[in-house]
Write a protein that holds these residues in place. Structure first.
Motif, short mmCIF file in Angstrom:
data_model
loop_
_atom_site.label_atom_id
_atom_site.label_comp_id
_atom_site.label_asym_id
_atom_site.label_seq_id
_atom_site.Cartn_x
_atom_site.Cartn_y
_atom_site.Cartn_z
N GLU A 1 0.71 -1.05 -0.19
CA GLU A 1 -0.16 -0.02 -0.15
C GLU A 1 0.84 1.20 0.11
O GLU A 1 0.23 2.44 -0.36
CB GLU A 1 -0.92 0.05 1.19
CG GLU A 1 -1.91 -1.06 1.13
CD GLU A 1 -1.41 -2.31 1.98
OE1 GLU A 1 -0.17 -2.39 2.59
OE2 GLU A 1 -2.06 -3.19 2.09
N LYS B 1 -0.11 5.33 -1.17
CA LYS B 1 -0.07 6.26 0.19
C LYS B 1 0.82 7.28 -0.16
O LYS B 1 0.19 8.62 0.02
CB LYS B 1 0.14 5.50 1.40
CG LYS B 1 -0.32 6.21 2.56
CD LYS B 1 -0.01 5.32 3.91
CE LYS B 1 -0.05 6.29 5.18
NZ LYS B 1 0.43 5.38 6.44
N GLU B 2 1.87 7.20 -0.51
CA GLU B 2 2.70 8.32 -0.86
C GLU B 2 2.34 9.21 -1.78
O GLU B 2 2.55 10.27 -1.96
CB GLU B 2 4.17 7.91 -0.91
CG GLU B 2 4.61 7.36 0.48
CD GLU B 2 4.88 8.58 1.57
OE1 GLU B 2 5.35 9.55 1.04
OE2 GLU B 2 4.69 8.15 2.51
N LYS C 1 -0.51 11.36 -1.17
CA LYS C 1 -0.18 12.31 0.07
C LYS C 1 0.64 13.56 -0.69
O LYS C 1 0.25 14.55 -0.36
CB LYS C 1 1.07 11.58 0.92
CG LYS C 1 1.51 12.61 1.91
CD LYS C 1 2.55 11.95 2.82
CE LYS C 1 3.20 12.81 3.72
NZ LYS C 1 4.16 12.33 4.56
N VAL D 1 -5.95 1.83 0.99
CA VAL D 1 -5.55 3.65 0.98
C VAL D 1 -6.56 4.44 0.76
O VAL D 1 -6.66 5.46 1.49
CB VAL D 1 -4.22 3.67 0.15
CG1 VAL D 1 -3.92 5.14 0.33
CG2 VAL D 1 -3.12 2.81 0.49
N ASP D 2 -7.37 4.02 -0.09
CA ASP D 2 -8.48 4.90 -0.67
C ASP D 2 -9.62 4.03 -0.77
O ASP D 2 -10.02 3.33 -1.56
CB ASP D 2 -8.08 5.67 -2.11
CG ASP D 2 -9.15 6.48 -2.64
OD1 ASP D 2 -10.39 6.44 -1.81
OD2 ASP D 2 -9.00 6.91 -3.57
#
Length: 614
Positions: A170, A174-175, A178, A218-219
């Motif tokens: 993930e 995630k990054e 972000k 993550v989403d």
């Protein structure tokens, strides 16, 4: 709902050296064309560097990063591809391609109402990971590019296994979110040009479920966008049970499939509309960024409407998925217009109006030329891939294909009409481009004729005929073609190389990027792994690459006739490889601005070669 744009390969074949100015122009074109679902892949290498365990990518991909996007990682395999070849790019390159352009790209896309598609992680990891704890959870996959990569997606379902904690699937997404925010649609391609380690439907469903699980972790609102190329590339493996399993590993409606090559090999019709998952009907059109007039206009004009009317159709849009752009503008304009219509067009009428729109005025000769082109080069009805195999751009041999899918006389007549129209349209920049392109196509056909004469002369033992045909090709046609292409800045090798070198911070890096840029359009790999796949007909490349190969080929044939020895292709391949490497390493600077008078050169070519065509 959607008008999609880009192939993951476009990032390397066309976008590799783009700056923000070029990106801004492209995004504005997208908006004017109604595109609302584009890929946004720029700068993802910096995200991989940030999460560290993908740092190996920087040392293995160079400009050929597209193969990673398609789930194939270049690595050591019988010395064909290897990690670290002609690399690495430095961190400045990453920041240059990341911090400024990607934020600007996304801001621009979103401000114009588009939904940018960010890359997600498909579960592939480097070979070296098998030396780490938990290696028993990793399954190896081999691709058709003599590359290898590893699939650990199914193993990642068991979160307690050591491998999962070592490679948190993930983290990249995630990054990514972000840094760039999200519009909730993500691209990931699991098995493009690779054969899964198992055909068990349970395994395939587990793989796609694991990848989707990483996205929703993550989403929670994630939608997975997947290219459907794998179903075309390996039809033997992807039988109904395997296709359905992979697609049904994701909840219906949470995956969008790109029917990537639907104008020639549609997949929706043999998968019951992708077994319920939404899909986008796409025109692939181009492989490797090759130049050459080509299109399946009738298919593009008819088949999207058939797909909409297909029983229980799940079609949700149309799309453009070329591997490379900046050629055959007319096909992209046609496909974009089709996305807004409810029924097919009158193609000949549309072609007439296109000529008027494109040149800013009505011209009977230009209109007639475009109608002929739509009845020939843009009317491919064969099940072929648009890959330029003209003898001009292939490594010479006595076994080259000379087939074309169209009536050559239509192209010759279109050239005559464009030549005639030049008197009144010479102030139009778009007309000048098309005049060069149509002339280039006519010269391609002439190369076929000269090659046929050369081959027949050699086989008949006629040295005089061989020298005559070869002499005209080497000392007139090819140099004149190079002059023609060098007269327009959109056909210049120097433009491509200058863009590559402009990203460097020192001479060593500039030479590295220059090498990569040259290699991609020629050898494509250290030993010609997919030789001439991304061939280009550019000013500078004709004289210093293709012509030199032809010179060696012709002198070899002459020597064989004089000595009575047979021609050996393997020996020639070894010799010509030195010529090819010589071009890649010559460090020559090529002009990035045009030279010569386009109209004068076209007129000269017309007077010399059009009578022969008749």
């Amino acid at each position: 709902r959607f008008r999609y744009y880009q192939n993951v390969c476009t990032q390397s074949y066309s976008f590799a050296w783009w700056d923000w100015k070029r990106w801004e122009r492209e995004i504005d074109w997208m908006a004017l064309s109604g595109i609302n679902l584009p890929l946004a892949f720029t700068g993802q290498e910096a995200i991989w560097q940030r999460v560290q365990y993908f740092f190996f990518v920087l040392n293995s991909l160079c400009v050929f990063k597209l193969m990673f996007f398609m789930s194939s990682v270049l690595c050591k395999k019988k010395k064909k591809f290897w990690e670290g070849w002609r690399c690495p790019f430095n961190l400045f390159f990453l920041m240059l391609s990341f911090a400024f352009p990607q934020h600007s790209i996304l801001d621009r896309m979103r401000s114009l109402g588009m939904i940018p598609v960010l890359p997600a992680f498909a579960g592939h990891v480097p070979k070296a990971i098998t030396r780490q704890p938990g290696k028993h959870t990793v399954r190896a996959l081999m691709s058709s590019f003599s590359a290898c990569c590893l699939d650990c997606a199914a193993g990642n379902q068991k979160r307690s296994q050591p491998l999962f904690f070592m490679v948190p699937i993930e983290l990249p997404l995630k990054e990514m979110i972000k840094e760039f925010g999200t519009d909730h649609i993500y691209n990931a391609d699991t098995f493009n040009e690779m054969t899964p380690s198992s055909s068990d439907p349970k395994y395939l469903a587990a793989v796609s479920a694991a990848v989707f699980k990483s996205m929703t972790f993550v989403d929670p609102g994630a939608v997975w966008l997947m290219q459907g190329w794998l179903f075309i590339n390996d039809e033997v493996f992807w039988q109904p049970a395997q296709v359905k399993a992979l697609l049904h590993g994701v909840p219906i409606g949470r995956m969008i499939i790109l029917d990537l090559f639907a104008e020639t090999f549609p997949v929706y019709s043999r998968t019951e509309s992708f077994y319920g998952q939404p899909f986008i009907w796409c025109m692939l059109q181009n492989f490797g960024g090759n130049l050459g007039l080509y299109g399946s206009a009738e298919s593009v004009n008819q088949h999207p409407f058939k797909a909409r009317a297909f029983p229980n159709s799940t079609m949700v849009g149309t799309g453009l998925t070329p591997e490379g752009i900046e050629q055959n503008d007319v096909m992209y304009e046609l496909m974009n217009e089709i996305g807004w219509l409810s029924q097919p067009l009158d193609l000949l009428q549309w072609a007439s109006l296109y000529a008027q729109r494109r040149y800013g005025s009505k011209n009977a000769d230009a209109t007639a030329a475009w109608q002929l082109l739509f009845q020939s080069v843009y009317n491919s009805t064969y099940l072929i891939k648009n890959h330029n195999h003209n003898p001009l751009v292939k490594r010479p041999s006595l076994q080259m294909s000379t087939d074309v899918w169209y009536n050559r006389s239509y192209v010759y007549e279109a050239w005559r009409l464009m030549h005639k129209a030049a008197k009144s349209l010479n102030s139009s920049r778009t007309f000048k481009y098309d005049l060069v392109d149509v002339t280039r196509q006519a010269m391609e056909l002439e190369v076929i004729d000269f090659y046929t004469e050369i081959k027949c002369a050699f086989q008949n033992g006629s040295l005089s005929n061989l020298l005559t045909a070869g002499g005209v090709l080497l000392y007139d046609l090819l140099p004149e073609l190079d002059n023609l292409l060098s007269s327009d800045n959109r056909f210049l090798l120097g433009h491509w190389l200058e863009a590559a070198r402009s990203l460097a911070t020192n001479k060593e890096e500039a030479d590295l990027y220059d090498f990569n840029a040259r290699n991609q359009v020629t050898l494509w790999g250290p030993t010609g792994n997919i030789l001439d796949y991304a061939n280009k007909e550019w000013g500078g490349l004709i004289n210093d690459y293709y012509t030199k190969r032809w010179y060696l080929f012709l002198t070899t044939l002459v020597m064989c006739l004089n000595s009575g020895e047979p021609y050996h292709q393997q020996k020639f391949d070894q010799d010509v490889f030195k010529v090819e490497m010589g071009f890649i390493n010559n460090k020559k600077t090529y002009p990035s601005t045009p030279t010569g008078d386009t109209f004068a050169i076209v007129n000269r070519l017309f007077l010399k070669y059009y009578p022969k065509m008749l």
